[in-house]
Design a protein around this motif. Sequence first.
Motif, PDB file in Angstrom:
ATOM      1  N   VAL A 125       0.837  -1.204   0.000  1.00  0.00           N
ATOM      2  CA  VAL A 125       0.000   0.000   0.000  1.00  0.00           C
ATOM      3  C   VAL A 125       0.867   1.248   0.000  1.00  0.00           C
ATOM      4  O   VAL A 125       0.626   2.194  -0.760  1.00  0.00           O
ATOM      5  CB  VAL A 125      -0.947  -0.003   1.222  1.00  0.00           C
ATOM      6  CG1 VAL A 125      -1.671   1.332   1.344  1.00  0.00           C
ATOM      7  CG2 VAL A 125      -1.950  -1.141   1.115  1.00  0.00           C
ATOM      8  N   GLU A 126       1.897   1.254   0.839  1.00  0.00           N
ATOM      9  CA  GLU A 126       2.789   2.418   0.919  1.00  0.00           C
ATOM     10  C   GLU A 126       3.495   2.659  -0.404  1.00  0.00           C
ATOM     11  O   GLU A 126       3.725   3.803  -0.798  1.00  0.00           O
ATOM     12  CB  GLU A 126       3.811   2.210   2.031  1.00  0.00           C
ATOM     13  CG  GLU A 126       4.630   3.453   2.351  1.00  0.00           C
ATOM     14  CD  GLU A 126       5.405   3.318   3.641  1.00  0.00           C
ATOM     15  OE1 GLU A 126       6.055   4.288   4.046  1.00  0.00           O
ATOM     16  OE2 GLU A 126       5.358   2.236   4.263  1.00  0.00           O
ATOM     17  N   ASP A 127       3.810   1.574  -1.109  1.00  0.00           N
ATOM     18  CA  ASP A 127       4.480   1.701  -2.396  1.00  0.00           C
ATOM     19  C   ASP A 127       3.521   2.195  -3.477  1.00  0.00           C
ATOM     20  O   ASP A 127       3.955   2.784  -4.476  1.00  0.00           O
ATOM     21  CB  ASP A 127       5.055   0.342  -2.808  1.00  0.00           C
ATOM     22  CG  ASP A 127       5.855   0.407  -4.098  1.00  0.00           C
ATOM     23  OD1 ASP A 127       6.750   1.260  -4.204  1.00  0.00           O
ATOM     24  OD2 ASP A 127       5.574  -0.401  -5.004  1.00  0.00           O
ATOM     25  N   SER A 128       2.230   1.978  -3.279  1.00  0.00           N
ATOM     26  CA  SER A 128       1.241   2.313  -4.300  1.00  0.00           C
ATOM     27  C   SER A 128       0.575   3.666  -4.078  1.00  0.00           C
ATOM     28  O   SER A 128      -0.150   4.147  -4.946  1.00  0.00           O
ATOM     29  CB  SER A 128       0.147   1.232  -4.343  1.00  0.00           C
ATOM     30  OG  SER A 128       0.703  -0.047  -4.541  1.00  0.00           O
ATOM     31  N   VAL A 129       0.803   4.260  -2.920  1.00  0.00           N
ATOM     32  CA  VAL A 129       0.112   5.503  -2.567  1.00  0.00           C
ATOM     33  C   VAL A 129       1.120   6.578  -2.186  1.00  0.00           C
ATOM     34  O   VAL A 129       2.084   6.306  -1.459  1.00  0.00           O
ATOM     35  CB  VAL A 129      -0.850   5.268  -1.375  1.00  0.00           C
ATOM     36  CG1 VAL A 129      -1.427   6.584  -0.890  1.00  0.00           C
ATOM     37  CG2 VAL A 129      -1.964   4.324  -1.778  1.00  0.00           C
ATOM     38  N   GLU A 130       0.892   7.770  -2.655  1.00  0.00           N
ATOM     39  CA  GLU A 130       1.692   8.910  -2.223  1.00  0.00           C
ATOM     40  C   GLU A 130       0.818   9.765  -1.306  1.00  0.00           C
ATOM     41  O   GLU A 130      -0.084  10.481  -1.758  1.00  0.00           O
ATOM     42  CB  GLU A 130       2.163   9.736  -3.419  1.00  0.00           C
ATOM     43  CG  GLU A 130       3.071  10.887  -3.027  1.00  0.00           C
ATOM     44  CD  GLU A 130       3.613  11.658  -4.223  1.00  0.00           C
ATOM     45  OE1 GLU A 130       4.184  12.737  -4.012  1.00  0.00           O
ATOM     46  OE2 GLU A 130       3.454  11.169  -5.356  1.00  0.00           O
ATOM     47  N   VAL A 131       1.059   9.660  -0.002  1.00  0.00           N
ATOM     48  CA  VAL A 131       0.253  10.386   0.970  1.00  0.00           C
ATOM     49  C   VAL A 131       0.588  11.873   0.877  1.00  0.00           C
ATOM     50  O   VAL A 131       1.749  12.269   0.985  1.00  0.00           O
ATOM     51  CB  VAL A 131       0.513   9.871   2.398  1.00  0.00           C
ATOM     52  CG1 VAL A 131      -0.294  10.674   3.407  1.00  0.00           C
ATOM     53  CG2 VAL A 131       0.170   8.390   2.505  1.00  0.00           C
ATOM     54  N   THR A 132      -0.424  12.692   0.666  1.00  0.00           N
ATOM     55  CA  THR A 132      -0.213  14.129   0.491  1.00  0.00           C
ATOM     56  C   THR A 132      -0.315  14.865   1.826  1.00  0.00           C
ATOM     57  O   THR A 132      -0.920  14.367   2.789  1.00  0.00           O
ATOM     58  CB  THR A 132      -1.246  14.709  -0.473  1.00  0.00           C
ATOM     59  OG1 THR A 132      -2.565  14.585   0.112  1.00  0.00           O
ATOM     60  CG2 THR A 132      -1.214  13.967  -1.810  1.00  0.00           C
ATOM     61  N   ASP A 133       0.249  16.055   1.858  1.00  0.00           N
ATOM     62  CA  ASP A 133       0.145  16.901   3.051  1.00  0.00           C
ATOM     63  C   ASP A 133      -1.314  17.239   3.333  1.00  0.00           C
ATOM     64  O   ASP A 133      -1.720  17.340   4.499  1.00  0.00           O
ATOM     65  CB  ASP A 133       0.948  18.192   2.860  1.00  0.00           C
ATOM     66  CG  ASP A 133       2.450  17.944   2.802  1.00  0.00           C
ATOM     67  OD1 ASP A 133       2.892  16.878   3.292  1.00  0.00           O
ATOM     68  OD2 ASP A 133       3.174  18.804   2.270  1.00  0.00           O
ATOM     69  N   GLU A 134      -2.096  17.404   2.273  1.00  0.00           N
ATOM     70  CA  GLU A 134      -3.509  17.738   2.441  1.00  0.00           C
ATOM     71  C   GLU A 134      -4.264  16.620   3.168  1.00  0.00           C
ATOM     72  O   GLU A 134      -5.111  16.888   4.024  1.00  0.00           O
ATOM     73  CB  GLU A 134      -4.166  18.003   1.081  1.00  0.00           C
ATOM     74  CG  GLU A 134      -3.740  19.289   0.413  1.00  0.00           C
ATOM     75  CD  GLU A 134      -2.339  19.220  -0.193  1.00  0.00           C
ATOM     76  OE1 GLU A 134      -1.791  18.088  -0.300  1.00  0.00           O
ATOM     77  OE2 GLU A 134      -1.791  20.269  -0.547  1.00  0.00           O
ATOM     78  N   GLU A 135      -3.926  15.365   2.823  1.00  0.00           N
ATOM     79  CA  GLU A 135      -4.586  14.234   3.487  1.00  0.00           C
ATOM     80  C   GLU A 135      -4.227  14.191   4.968  1.00  0.00           C
ATOM     81  O   GLU A 135      -5.088  13.930   5.822  1.00  0.00           O
ATOM     82  CB  GLU A 135      -4.176  12.922   2.817  1.00  0.00           C
ATOM     83  CG  GLU A 135      -4.793  12.694   1.457  1.00  0.00           C
ATOM     84  CD  GLU A 135      -4.311  11.404   0.826  1.00  0.00           C
ATOM     85  OE1 GLU A 135      -5.142  10.500   0.600  1.00  0.00           O
ATOM     86  OE2 GLU A 135      -3.099  11.296   0.546  1.00  0.00           O
ATOM     87  N   VAL A 136      -2.970  14.430   5.270  1.00  0.00           N
ATOM     88  CA  VAL A 136      -2.523  14.412   6.666  1.00  0.00           C
ATOM     89  C   VAL A 136      -3.180  15.541   7.453  1.00  0.00           C
ATOM     90  O   VAL A 136      -3.682  15.337   8.566  1.00  0.00           O
ATOM     91  CB  VAL A 136      -0.983  14.523   6.730  1.00  0.00           C
ATOM     92  CG1 VAL A 136      -0.533  14.700   8.175  1.00  0.00           C
ATOM     93  CG2 VAL A 136      -0.330  13.291   6.127  1.00  0.00           C
ATOM     94  N   GLU A 137      -3.198  16.739   6.868  1.00  0.00           N
ATOM     95  CA  GLU A 137      -3.792  17.891   7.558  1.00  0.00           C
ATOM     96  C   GLU A 137      -5.299  17.699   7.753  1.00  0.00           C
ATOM     97  O   GLU A 137      -5.852  18.066   8.795  1.00  0.00           O
ATOM     98  CB  GLU A 137      -3.522  19.166   6.753  1.00  0.00           C
ATOM     99  CG  GLU A 137      -2.057  19.579   6.758  1.00  0.00           C
ATOM    100  CD  GLU A 137      -1.760  20.689   5.763  1.00  0.00           C
ATOM    101  OE1 GLU A 137      -2.735  21.227   5.175  1.00  0.00           O
ATOM    102  OE2 GLU A 137      -0.585  21.021   5.573  1.00  0.00           O
ATOM    103  N   SER A 138      -5.947  17.117   6.749  1.00  0.00           N
ATOM    104  CA  SER A 138      -7.384  16.876   6.853  1.00  0.00           C
ATOM    105  C   SER A 138      -7.692  15.909   7.990  1.00  0.00           C
ATOM    106  O   SER A 138      -8.632  16.121   8.771  1.00  0.00           O
ATOM    107  CB  SER A 138      -7.913  16.330   5.526  1.00  0.00           C
ATOM    108  OG  SER A 138      -9.269  15.983   5.637  1.00  0.00           O
TER     109      SER A 138
END
Length: 335
Positions: A125-138
Amino acid sequence: MKKLLLSTFAASALLLAGCSNDPEVASTEAGRIREAELYEAMKDEPLQSGMTVGETVLQKLLMEDIFEHTYGDQVTDEDVDEEFAASAEQFGSVEDYESLLEMQGMDVDYIKDNIRLTLLIRAAVEDSVEVTDEEVESLYEEQRPDYTAQHILVEDEELAKDIIAQLEDGADFAELVEEHSTDPGSLDTEGKYTFSEGEMVPEFEEAVEALEVDETTSEPVKSDSGYHVIRRLELEYAPLEDQQEDLKAQVLDNYTNDEQFMSELVSKLAKEANVQIADDDLKGAMAAYMPQDEEEEPAEDVEEEAPADESDESEETDEQTDADANADAENSDSE
């Protein structure tokens, strides 16, 4: 006679060979159960999921192979042991956890195999997804609590009033919590709770909302638990930068729990791994991730028919030709 003995010997040898190739797994006075029979029974034994026992077991084995093939080098035995130890903390120690598993008839290696598969999936999953700052802040804002308050819970209203009077005279709130509070959930936090709307009893929340920061209730607040003396505090919530890694891990967990995302991911990896299921009875093991292509129906033969206008035109042409031929014949006779 000699040929008959040889034939009998050969048949016996084949029978013994067949038995040796199909090991026995159990027996009764009525007969023996061999691996092939057990295999066939497992293939057909249905589960509530709609799959059979055989399909379910095969799916797990294939999943392990698929994820191990691509991400096996990213998960070490140390990672598995660390995760196992983290799970054991709630039971006291690793030794206590292992003893509990043994008492329940569960194998430690089996648990660790499942942990390894979980870590492999997380790596995928970590290799397939780029977690964005917007997702973390949300997610940070979504989890932000509404209040922090400190309280003392007692059963007697008069005692609650006496505590309020002591606080007005400058008594230390934390010391009065330790001395009087009957709420076991907040004794280790000096009576403090950080919470969001809907998490506490209504009377408690309404009282906190009505207070200013550092203000204490002037009268005891009654609830089904007893009488509360409440002080509202500045909201305690760790800043975003201190929670960055935990929040990122939660975002990845959300992807892992997303059925559609995981279905697409497994389908992709299964295709890349060239999964082939030889036993037709077990095709359903990966049906959710490897949809079968529908067979194309052969096109029906359609006889070509000349357009109606072309047919009419052809008939008219033939009639005109016959008329011209008759006219020529008459002219010839007259001459």
